[in-house]
Design a protein around this motif. Structure first.
Motif, short mmCIF file in Angstrom:
data_model
loop_
_atom_site.label_atom_id
_atom_site.label_comp_id
_atom_site.label_asym_id
_atom_site.label_seq_id
_atom_site.Cartn_x
_atom_site.Cartn_y
_atom_site.Cartn_z
N PHE A 62 -7.19 -7.52 1.01
CA PHE A 62 -7.55 -9.44 1.51
C PHE A 62 -8.47 -9.75 0.22
O PHE A 62 -8.93 -8.75 -1.05
CB PHE A 62 -8.27 -9.32 2.46
CG PHE A 62 -7.08 -8.53 3.57
CD1 PHE A 62 -5.75 -8.47 3.55
CD2 PHE A 62 -7.75 -7.13 4.02
CE1 PHE A 62 -5.25 -7.92 4.80
CE2 PHE A 62 -7.20 -6.34 4.84
CZ PHE A 62 -5.38 -7.12 5.41
N LEU A 72 -14.59 -5.73 7.70
CA LEU A 72 -13.27 -5.30 8.51
C LEU A 72 -12.68 -4.58 7.66
O LEU A 72 -12.49 -4.61 6.77
CB LEU A 72 -12.07 -7.27 8.14
CG LEU A 72 -10.83 -6.50 8.27
CD1 LEU A 72 -11.03 -7.12 9.72
CD2 LEU A 72 -10.45 -8.37 8.26
N TYR A 116 -15.36 0.80 6.38
CA TYR A 116 -15.78 1.91 5.37
C TYR A 116 -17.46 1.81 5.41
O TYR A 116 -17.96 2.38 3.84
CB TYR A 116 -15.20 2.16 4.68
CG TYR A 116 -13.58 2.55 5.88
CD1 TYR A 116 -13.51 1.97 7.27
CD2 TYR A 116 -12.42 1.85 4.63
CE1 TYR A 116 -12.02 2.86 7.79
CE2 TYR A 116 -11.13 2.58 5.08
CZ TYR A 116 -11.31 2.41 7.04
OH TYR A 116 -9.78 2.55 7.56
N ARG A 130 -1.94 7.28 0.94
CA ARG A 130 -2.58 7.09 -0.49
C ARG A 130 -2.53 6.65 -2.13
O ARG A 130 -2.19 5.85 -2.63
CB ARG A 130 -4.31 6.72 0.29
CG ARG A 130 -5.07 6.81 1.32
CD ARG A 130 -5.80 5.83 1.23
NE ARG A 130 -6.17 6.17 2.60
CZ ARG A 130 -6.25 4.70 3.43
NH1 ARG A 130 -5.79 3.56 3.04
NH2 ARG A 130 -7.46 4.43 4.25
N MET A 157 -10.83 4.71 -0.86
CA MET A 157 -10.37 5.29 0.94
C MET A 157 -10.70 6.33 1.23
O MET A 157 -10.68 7.13 2.40
CB MET A 157 -9.65 3.63 1.77
CG MET A 157 -9.93 2.71 2.13
SD MET A 157 -8.95 1.87 2.59
CE MET A 157 -8.07 1.54 1.85
N HIS A 193 -3.66 -6.66 13.14
CA HIS A 193 -4.89 -5.98 12.87
C HIS A 193 -6.24 -7.36 11.16
O HIS A 193 -7.18 -6.73 10.86
CB HIS A 193 -4.36 -5.18 11.15
CG HIS A 193 -6.11 -4.60 10.82
ND1 HIS A 193 -7.01 -3.85 10.50
CD2 HIS A 193 -5.88 -4.05 8.78
CE1 HIS A 193 -7.38 -3.04 9.69
NE2 HIS A 193 -7.02 -3.29 8.43
C1 MLT Z 1 -7.44 -2.55 5.38
O1 MLT Z 1 -7.63 -3.42 5.87
O2 MLT Z 1 -9.30 -2.98 4.39
C2 MLT Z 1 -6.83 -1.09 5.15
O3 MLT Z 1 -6.13 -1.04 5.89
C3 MLT Z 1 -7.82 -0.23 5.03
C4 MLT Z 1 -6.82 1.52 5.63
O4 MLT Z 1 -6.26 1.16 4.94
O5 MLT Z 1 -7.99 2.50 6.23
#
Ligand code: MLT
Length: 408
Positions: free
Chosen positions: A169, A236, A241, A275, A333, A386
């Motif tokens: 995003f 978000l 993270y 990933r 990530m 989400h």
């Molecule tokens: C996000 O929305 O930032 C990702 O889906 C997070 C993720 O992949 O763990």
């Protein structure tokens, strides 16, 4: 860093009216004195003189919020709201030092004039002193950090909130909150390589230029550029993270936390493999393919059925990621640490919220995360997947506004 250090000044009896309040004319004088003091501590009080120009006041807007009395000490905090070719707008916040109450806020527009009184471009030395420039009231600020320029929206006044978007995003995922949380100073940046922000420089746009530490440092550079020390961090998912890394590296910049659709634990080996596949897909087929792969898990069934425009916005946001940014973020990530201990150590007010139908960070994981943080509030946003801030902006906005109203 804002060009202007905060300046503390004492209010004298002769600055006050018959009721003992600091009067309007004296407030303007204090603001002017604070600006000269700031120059004296930085580039020198002759900054304008030696460049052959003068800052002429064109317009002043002041909101008086609380009284100030003789012998009070006030702190004047100054930031550059806008820098044009020939003009600049300074924003002053005047606080009573004794109780941190905001007594007044002022926006002052200056035009740079030459010796004949004609508007003239700001000389380089002055432009450098003032810092990053915005191209207009709605154009994003451009903030340099770690070899790139970040696009940043800054709106409103009040408790400062830094909004951090997730993957894949951009800062527009917060568009409802940026438009409506009128009592907060809303700051939202595109991460490096995303939307209006530049990616690491050519010739080799390497994903290695992406790391949790670099994302965290980029956002702290944004705070420095807009002159804010500590903020409410609102993230978000991947934004969460990154905020955990800010908590580890820059705890003094954290006033409170809002964690939406995120989780504390590191990836399982199966998720890590996923990933790597997604990064390979990005390199092979580009951002559209990544978004199409993720879309089925991002939005709740109610949103998919009734709000097609949200699906369109998600596709648009994904397209604004460069391939190195997609690959870099997946690697970041994949390799991120477990943040359980980080969250156990949090001692600031925290709000955790999650969409009832979030498949990426399910309510059970978000609740477990909230339980790690002493005193954290936990809320489930109904009928959201989400992207609760985008899917259910009213419910999310109310939770965030209520939480912010508890903070000073
Ligand atoms: C996000 O929305 O930032 C990702 O889906 C997070 C993720 O992949 O763990």
């Amino acid at each position: 860093m804002t060009a202007f250090p905060a300046i503390e000044l004492t209010v004298y009896p002769y600055d006050c009216d018959a009721f003992g309040h600091l009067n309007q004319a004296a407030l303007l004088t204090l603001l002017e004195r604070a600006r000269w003091d700031a120059l004296a501590r930085g580039p020198g009080m002759d900054l304008f003189d030696r460049n052959g120009v003068w800052p002429a006041v064109r317009k002043t807007t002041i909101e008086y919020k609380a009284p100030v009395f003789a012998r009070d000490v006030v702190r004047v905090e100054t930031t550059v709201l806008n820098r044009g070719t020939t003009s600049m707008t300074l924003h002053h916040v005047v606080r009573r030092v004794a109780d941190e109450t905001v007594a007044a806020e002022a926006d002052i527009v200056f035009v740079c004039i030459d010796r004949l009184g004609r508007a003239t471009p700001l000389p380089d030395e002055i432009a450098r002193f003032l810092g990053p420039r915005s191209g207009g009231s709605d154009a994003p600020l451009r903030v340099p950090s770690g070899g790139v320029e970040l696009a940043v929206d800054v709106r409103g006044d009040g408790v400062p909130v830094m909004f951090v978007h997730g993957f894949p995003f951009d800062r527009t995922v917060w568009r409802h909150q940026l438009a409506t949380l009128s009592r907060a100073r809303r700051i939202a940046a595109d991460l490096r390589g995303v939307g209006g922000s530049g990616g690491p420089p050519l010739p080799v746009p390497s994903p290695d230029r992406y790391s949790l530490a670099q994302y965290a440092n980029d956002l702290v550079a944004v705070l420095d550029a807009v002159g804010v020390r500590d903020v409410v961090w609102c993230g978000l998912s991947m934004g969460g993270y990154i905020i955990f890394e800010v908590v580890r590296r820059h705890p003094e910049r954290v006033k409170a936390l809002i964690l939406a659709g995120t989780k504390a634990d590191a990836d399982s080996s199966e998720v890590k493999r996923g990933r790597d596949e997604l990064a390979a897909l990005a390199e092979r087929d580009g951002p559209d393919a990544v978004v199409e792969r993720l879309l089925p898990r991002l939005l709740g069934p109610a949103t998919r059925a009734a709000q097609p425009e949200v699906t369109t916005q998600v596709r648009d946001m994904g397209r604004r990621w460069s391939v190195p940014a997609l690959v870099g973020a997946q690697r970041v990530m994949r390799d991120r640490p477990d943040s359980t201990e980080t969250l156990r150590g949090v001692r600031v007010p925290t709000l955790v919220l999650v969409g009832s139908d979030d498949e990426v960070a399910p309510p059970v994981a978000a609740r477990a995360m909230a339980q790690l943080i002493p005193g954290a509030q936990f809320h489930v946003v109904p009928a959201a997947g989400h992207l609760a801030p985008l899917e259910q902006p009213l419910a999310t906005g109310r939770l965030v506004a209520d939480f912010l109203s508890l903070l000073r």
